[in-house]
Design a protein around this motif. Structure first.
Motif, PDB file in Angstrom:
ATOM      1  N   PHE A 196      42.872 -14.517 -14.315  1.00  0.00           N
ATOM      2  CA  PHE A 196      42.254 -14.768 -15.621  1.00  0.00           C
ATOM      3  C   PHE A 196      40.759 -15.082 -15.503  1.00  0.00           C
ATOM      4  CE2 PHE A 196      46.751 -15.751 -16.215  1.00  0.00           C
ATOM      5  CZ  PHE A 196      47.034 -15.080 -17.397  1.00  0.00           C
ATOM      6  N   THR A 197      40.370 -15.810 -14.475  1.00  0.00           N
ATOM      7  CA  THR A 197      38.985 -16.292 -14.392  1.00  0.00           C
ATOM      8  C   THR A 197      38.079 -15.397 -13.555  1.00  0.00           C
ATOM      9  OG1 THR A 197      39.444 -17.676 -12.440  1.00  0.00           O
ATOM     10  CG2 THR A 197      39.793 -18.662 -14.614  1.00  0.00           C
ATOM     11  N   GLY A 198      38.638 -14.570 -12.680  1.00  0.00           N
ATOM     12  CA  GLY A 198      37.820 -13.790 -11.749  1.00  0.00           C
ATOM     13  C   GLY A 198      37.029 -12.680 -12.413  1.00  0.00           C
ATOM     14  N   GLY A 199      36.013 -12.205 -11.714  1.00  0.00           N
ATOM     15  CA  GLY A 199      35.176 -11.129 -12.228  1.00  0.00           C
ATOM     16  C   GLY A 199      35.498  -9.776 -11.627  1.00  0.00           C
ATOM     17  N   ARG A 200      36.464  -9.722 -10.684  1.00  0.00           N
ATOM     18  CA  ARG A 200      36.817  -8.466 -10.031  1.00  0.00           C
ATOM     19  C   ARG A 200      38.317  -8.217 -10.194  1.00  0.00           C
ATOM     20  NH1 ARG A 200      35.602  -3.588  -9.181  1.00  0.00           N
ATOM     21  NH2 ARG A 200      37.653  -3.391 -10.129  1.00  0.00           N
ATOM     22  N   PRO A 201      38.720  -7.419 -11.194  1.00  0.00           N
ATOM     23  CA  PRO A 201      40.133  -7.102 -11.377  1.00  0.00           C
ATOM     24  C   PRO A 201      40.744  -6.468 -10.130  1.00  0.00           C
ATOM     25  CG  PRO A 201      38.863  -6.427 -13.294  1.00  0.00           C
ATOM     26  CD  PRO A 201      37.873  -6.825 -12.242  1.00  0.00           C
ATOM     27  N   ALA A 202      42.028  -6.768  -9.907  1.00  0.00           N
ATOM     28  CA  ALA A 202      42.834  -6.213  -8.820  1.00  0.00           C
ATOM     29  C   ALA A 202      42.529  -6.824  -7.462  1.00  0.00           C
ATOM     30  CB  ALA A 202      42.707  -4.688  -8.742  1.00  0.00           C
ATOM     31  N   MET A 203      41.598  -7.765  -7.386  1.00  0.00           N
ATOM     32  CA  MET A 203      41.326  -8.438  -6.121  1.00  0.00           C
ATOM     33  C   MET A 203      42.274  -9.615  -5.968  1.00  0.00           C
ATOM     34  SD  MET A 203      37.623  -9.537  -4.546  1.00  0.00           S
ATOM     35  CE  MET A 203      37.439 -11.143  -5.336  1.00  0.00           C
ATOM     36  N   ILE A 204      42.772  -9.835  -4.759  1.00  0.00           N
ATOM     37  CA  ILE A 204      43.751 -10.879  -4.504  1.00  0.00           C
ATOM     38  C   ILE A 204      43.084 -12.085  -3.851  1.00  0.00           C
ATOM     39  CG2 ILE A 204      45.905 -11.472  -3.342  1.00  0.00           C
ATOM     40  CD1 ILE A 204      46.202  -9.325  -5.494  1.00  0.00           C
ATOM     41  N   SER A 205      43.288 -13.258  -4.446  1.00  0.00           N
ATOM     42  CA  SER A 205      42.818 -14.511  -3.856  1.00  0.00           C
ATOM     43  C   SER A 205      44.020 -15.370  -3.527  1.00  0.00           C
ATOM     44  CB  SER A 205      41.886 -15.253  -4.820  1.00  0.00           C
ATOM     45  OG  SER A 205      40.664 -14.563  -4.974  1.00  0.00           O
ATOM     46  N   ALA A 206      43.967 -16.026  -2.363  1.00  0.00           N
ATOM     47  CA  ALA A 206      45.077 -16.861  -1.915  1.00  0.00           C
ATOM     48  C   ALA A 206      44.586 -17.729  -0.766  1.00  0.00           C
ATOM     49  CB  ALA A 206      46.261 -15.986  -1.481  1.00  0.00           C
ATOM     50  N   ALA A 207      45.500 -18.450  -0.137  1.00  0.00           N
ATOM     51  CA  ALA A 207      45.146 -19.228   1.046  1.00  0.00           C
ATOM     52  C   ALA A 207      44.700 -18.268   2.146  1.00  0.00           C
ATOM     53  CB  ALA A 207      46.357 -20.041   1.511  1.00  0.00           C
ATOM     54  N   THR A 208      43.599 -18.598   2.832  1.00  0.00           N
ATOM     55  CA  THR A 208      43.048 -17.698   3.852  1.00  0.00           C
ATOM     56  C   THR A 208      42.815 -18.427   5.167  1.00  0.00           C
ATOM     57  OG1 THR A 208      40.765 -18.167   3.200  1.00  0.00           O
ATOM     58  CG2 THR A 208      41.865 -16.328   2.095  1.00  0.00           C
ATOM     59  N   GLY A 209      42.689 -17.635   6.237  1.00  0.00           N
ATOM     60  CA  GLY A 209      42.445 -18.198   7.554  1.00  0.00           C
ATOM     61  C   GLY A 209      41.097 -18.878   7.658  1.00  0.00           C
ATOM     62  N   ALA A 210      40.079 -18.295   7.031  1.00  0.00           N
ATOM     63  CA  ALA A 210      38.734 -18.873   7.107  1.00  0.00           C
ATOM     64  C   ALA A 210      38.709 -20.261   6.480  1.00  0.00           C
ATOM     65  CB  ALA A 210      37.738 -17.960   6.408  1.00  0.00           C
ATOM     66  N   ILE A 211      39.358 -20.421   5.329  1.00  0.00           N
ATOM     67  CA  ILE A 211      39.419 -21.727   4.673  1.00  0.00           C
ATOM     68  C   ILE A 211      40.256 -22.695   5.503  1.00  0.00           C
ATOM     69  CG2 ILE A 211      40.196 -22.955   2.619  1.00  0.00           C
ATOM     70  CD1 ILE A 211      37.695 -21.222   2.209  1.00  0.00           C
ATOM     71  N   ALA A 212      41.338 -22.189   6.084  1.00  0.00           N
ATOM     72  CA  ALA A 212      42.182 -23.043   6.924  1.00  0.00           C
ATOM     73  C   ALA A 212      41.396 -23.620   8.096  1.00  0.00           C
ATOM     74  CB  ALA A 212      43.383 -22.251   7.428  1.00  0.00           C
ATOM     75  N   LEU A 213      40.556 -22.805   8.702  1.00  0.00           N
ATOM     76  CA  LEU A 213      39.747 -23.276   9.824  1.00  0.00           C
ATOM     77  C   LEU A 213      38.764 -24.364   9.384  1.00  0.00           C
ATOM     78  CD1 LEU A 213      38.963 -19.891  11.620  1.00  0.00           C
ATOM     79  CD2 LEU A 213      40.368 -21.752  12.502  1.00  0.00           C
ATOM     80  N   VAL A 214      38.208 -24.203   8.188  1.00  0.00           N
ATOM     81  CA  VAL A 214      37.226 -25.170   7.692  1.00  0.00           C
ATOM     82  C   VAL A 214      37.869 -26.515   7.399  1.00  0.00           C
ATOM     83  CG1 VAL A 214      35.660 -25.712   5.783  1.00  0.00           C
ATOM     84  CG2 VAL A 214      35.657 -23.424   6.782  1.00  0.00           C
ATOM     85  N   VAL A 215      39.053 -26.509   6.787  1.00  0.00           N
ATOM     86  CA  VAL A 215      39.660 -27.764   6.325  1.00  0.00           C
ATOM     87  C   VAL A 215      40.572 -28.403   7.359  1.00  0.00           C
ATOM     88  CG1 VAL A 215      39.528 -27.003   3.932  1.00  0.00           C
ATOM     89  CG2 VAL A 215      41.632 -26.586   5.233  1.00  0.00           C
ATOM     90  N   ALA A 216      40.885 -27.709   8.433  1.00  0.00           N
ATOM     91  CA  ALA A 216      41.804 -28.266   9.447  1.00  0.00           C
ATOM     92  C   ALA A 216      41.353 -29.629   9.969  1.00  0.00           C
ATOM     93  CB  ALA A 216      41.990 -27.272  10.586  1.00  0.00           C
ATOM     94  N   PRO A 217      40.055 -29.843  10.273  1.00  0.00           N
ATOM     95  CA  PRO A 217      39.633 -31.170  10.764  1.00  0.00           C
ATOM     96  C   PRO A 217      39.869 -32.293   9.757  1.00  0.00           C
ATOM     97  CG  PRO A 217      37.961 -29.513  11.248  1.00  0.00           C
ATOM     98  CD  PRO A 217      38.940 -28.877  10.325  1.00  0.00           C
ATOM     99  N   VAL A 218      39.767 -31.989   8.464  1.00  0.00           N
ATOM    100  CA  VAL A 218      40.011 -33.018   7.442  1.00  0.00           C
ATOM    101  C   VAL A 218      41.460 -33.475   7.505  1.00  0.00           C
ATOM    102  CG1 VAL A 218      39.943 -33.546   4.978  1.00  0.00           C
ATOM    103  CG2 VAL A 218      38.246 -31.999   5.958  1.00  0.00           C
ATOM    104  N   VAL A 219      42.374 -32.519   7.611  1.00  0.00           N
ATOM    105  CA  VAL A 219      43.800 -32.853   7.683  1.00  0.00           C
ATOM    106  C   VAL A 219      44.096 -33.650   8.947  1.00  0.00           C
ATOM    107  CG1 VAL A 219      46.141 -31.921   7.726  1.00  0.00           C
ATOM    108  CG2 VAL A 219      44.367 -30.753   6.408  1.00  0.00           C
ATOM    109  N   ALA A 220      43.541 -33.201  10.069  1.00  0.00           N
ATOM    110  CA  ALA A 220      43.819 -33.853  11.347  1.00  0.00           C
ATOM    111  C   ALA A 220      43.309 -35.290  11.383  1.00  0.00           C
ATOM    112  CB  ALA A 220      43.205 -33.041  12.481  1.00  0.00           C
ATOM    113  N   ASP A 221      42.146 -35.531  10.795  1.00  0.00           N
ATOM    114  CA  ASP A 221      41.513 -36.852  10.893  1.00  0.00           C
ATOM    115  C   ASP A 221      41.829 -37.785   9.736  1.00  0.00           C
ATOM    116  OD1 ASP A 221      40.353 -35.963  13.238  1.00  0.00           O
ATOM    117  OD2 ASP A 221      38.464 -35.365  12.265  1.00  0.00           O
ATOM    118  N   HIS A 222      42.119 -37.222   8.541  1.00  0.00           N
ATOM    119  CA  HIS A 222      42.241 -38.080   7.367  1.00  0.00           C
ATOM    120  C   HIS A 222      43.501 -37.840   6.531  1.00  0.00           C
ATOM    121  CE1 HIS A 222      38.106 -39.366   8.103  1.00  0.00           C
ATOM    122  NE2 HIS A 222      37.787 -38.102   8.243  1.00  0.00           N
ATOM    123  N   GLY A 223      44.221 -36.743   6.755  1.00  0.00           N
ATOM    124  CA  GLY A 223      45.470 -36.529   6.048  1.00  0.00           C
ATOM    125  C   GLY A 223      45.360 -35.626   4.830  1.00  0.00           C
TER     126      GLY A 223
END
Length: 504
Positions: free
Chosen positions: A68-95
């Motif tokens: 509904f909000t995106g500007g590119r129809p038919a593009m898929i957004s979801a959980a990604t590896g790049a984001i997982a790598l960025v946030v992994a230290p937050v989970v490990a250190d702070h929960g």
């Protein structure tokens, strides 16, 4: 056959219902993408150090919201590896609670950055970087399948081969049903019917048994909390925006339609806010699943994105036991074909490499190498752009020339009174640094003229260099006059000359 939309026309939800064939394509594409999202979301959850449900719920909320909000129809957004790598230290250190707070702050940052016009920076990404981005994605998608092909029962290999063969040859019979869906269903039926023991989706992690619920992070609202989450939130916002905007541009090229990059940017922010409030790990555009949706399945509208999220939730919550039986070999085959289809094979053809300027090839190689080495598309793109800038500056710098004009003014005794130098080209930090060494300070006459009629001044470095030249002549009792400038170049010289500390 899928309808072809006129160049420049971006299909909306309404376009999905333009014909039964189009509607069928969008529905089936959403189903195929949902099946492909499940193992990816589970894998990225493990990478981030969270329960698989956190990644699966993130993929559901991201896909539904961005539809509904995106500007590119038919593009898929979801959980990604790049984001997982960025946030992994937050989970490990702070929960987990700090992770949710990070996702929410990243969503706010993406909205603000998009409204500030960050999407317009896409125009500065050269084609060679884009080609490198695409080729790196193809390599990363293939590399992600290797763990599923190592140390597995021998039956996995013929099953993968059969899946690939189905996707290669089935479209020659009909394109009514996406070939990836046929491959997944056929391989699953055979494996379950015969009772073969091969790795399946259930082996990747436990699937959720309930719907996601609203969740507010239990963190203190203090400056200390902000200091903890802000760096990770900013990194997540930038990585998510870069991957999403690059993927949107790629889909624009494939579909020959234009998309609203600013809307896509703030749409990603809104999607991450919704994801955070439902306890998801956040995400951004997914190139692999987007290629399945757009290229392999022929989807073109927002409906396929919406249904990918809806089907994902139905599959993992209501039909989890059945989905868990899908052999990983079938999904690996799909992703291998996505990798092959994503790769820009023309760019690496020997004939293309011979014709392409070396600088362009080096930019592409730098982008690919950095992305594959770091598994971070943002780093690869940034390094590629920097490399392109250096190559461009080097090339333009060598196009600047300076020459002594043949005609010399003389006084009444016949002695040389004035010498003129003519500069041709663009003067900026790379081309003007050596300018100071191009003059004959000792032997030049009392008056020297620098003719910049065929040149332009682009930065303060050039003005500082001209000041240095003028000071060197002044030290020998000679004068330098700069002529031929107009417009912005003259304004820049007038504004900065003598105020930059040249010669100190």
């Amino acid at each position: 056959m899928n309808e072809q939309y006129p160049t420049g026309v971006v299909p909306s939800f309404r376009a999905a219902f333009s014909s039964p064939a189009r509607l069928r394509t969008e529905v089936l594409a959403g189903l195929v993408v949902a099946l492909a999202l499940i193992p990816e979301a589970i894998s990225f959850s493990i990478l981030a150090g969270v329960d698989p449900r956190v990644g699966l719920f993130a993929s559901f909320t991201m896909a539904v919201t961005i539809a509904f909000t995106g500007g590119r129809p038919a593009m898929i957004s979801a959980a990604t590896g790049a984001i997982a790598l960025v946030v992994a230290p937050v989970v490990a250190d702070h929960g987990l609670d700090y992770l949710i707070a990070t996702v929410l702050l990243a969503g706010v940052m993406q909205i603000l950055l998009s409204l500030a016009g960050v999407a317009r920076l896409m125009r500065f990404i050269p084609r060679s970087v884009m080609v490198g981005f695409v080729n790196a994605l193809a390599i990363l998608i293939f590399m992600a399948q290797i763990p599923h092909l190592v140390g597995v029962p021998w039956l996995v290999y013929p099953l993968v081969a059969v899946g690939i063969a189905v996707m290669v040859f089935f479209p020659r019979l009909t394109t009514v049903i996406p070939a990836p869906l046929i491959a997944i269903v056929a391989i699953t039926i055979v494996v379950v019917s015969v009772g073969w023991s091969v790795p399946n989706v259930r082996d990747q992690g436990e699937l959720p048994a309930s719907l996601p619920t609203l969740l507010l992070p239990d963190v203190p609202i203090t400056v200390e909390t902000l200091q903890i989450i802000a760096p990770f939130a900013l990194a997540m916002a930038l990585v998510g925006l870069m991957e999403s905007l690059m993927t949107a541009k790629l889909v624009d090229d494939i579909t020959e339609t234009h998309s609203d990059k600013t809307r896509e940017g703030w749409g990603q922010g809104v999607a991450n806010l919704v994801t955070g409030f439902f306890g998801g790990m956040g995400g951004c555009a997914m190139i692999g699943q987007t290629m399945i949706n757009v290229k392999a399945s022929g989807a073109r509208t927002r409906l396929s994105t919406l249904l990918a999220g809806v089907f994902l939730l139905i599959l993992v919550v209501a039909l989890g036991d059945i989905v868990g039986l899908i052999p990983m070999a079938a999904l690996v085959a799909v992703m291998i074909m996505v990798s092959v289809g994503t790769m820009d094979w023309h760019s690496v053809h020997p004939r293309t490499l011979r014709l392409m300027p070396l600088s362009e090839t080096l930019v592409m190689v730098a982008t690919v190498a950095a992305t594959v080495w770091t598994h971070n598309l943002a780093i690869g793109v940034i390094l590629g752009v920097v490399t392109a800038m250096i190559m461009f500056a080097r090339r333009v710098a060598h196009m600047t020339t300076i020459e002594k004009v043949a005609e010399l003014d003389t006084d009444h005794d016949g002695a040389v009174d004035t010498r003129t130098y003519r500069v041709t080209g663009e003067l900026f930090w790379a081309s003007s640094n050596d300018l100071v060494y191009q003059f004959d300070y000792a032997d030049d006459p009392e008056h020297v003229v620098l003719d910049l009629t065929d040149a332009d001044i682009w930065d303060a470095s050039t003005v500082a260099t001209l000041d240095a030249v003028q000071q060197k002549y002044a030290a020998k009792g000679k004068t330098l006059s700069v002529i031929g400038l107009d417009g912005a170049s003259q304004e820049r010289l007038d504004m900065l000359s003598g105020r930059l500390g040249a010669g100190h």
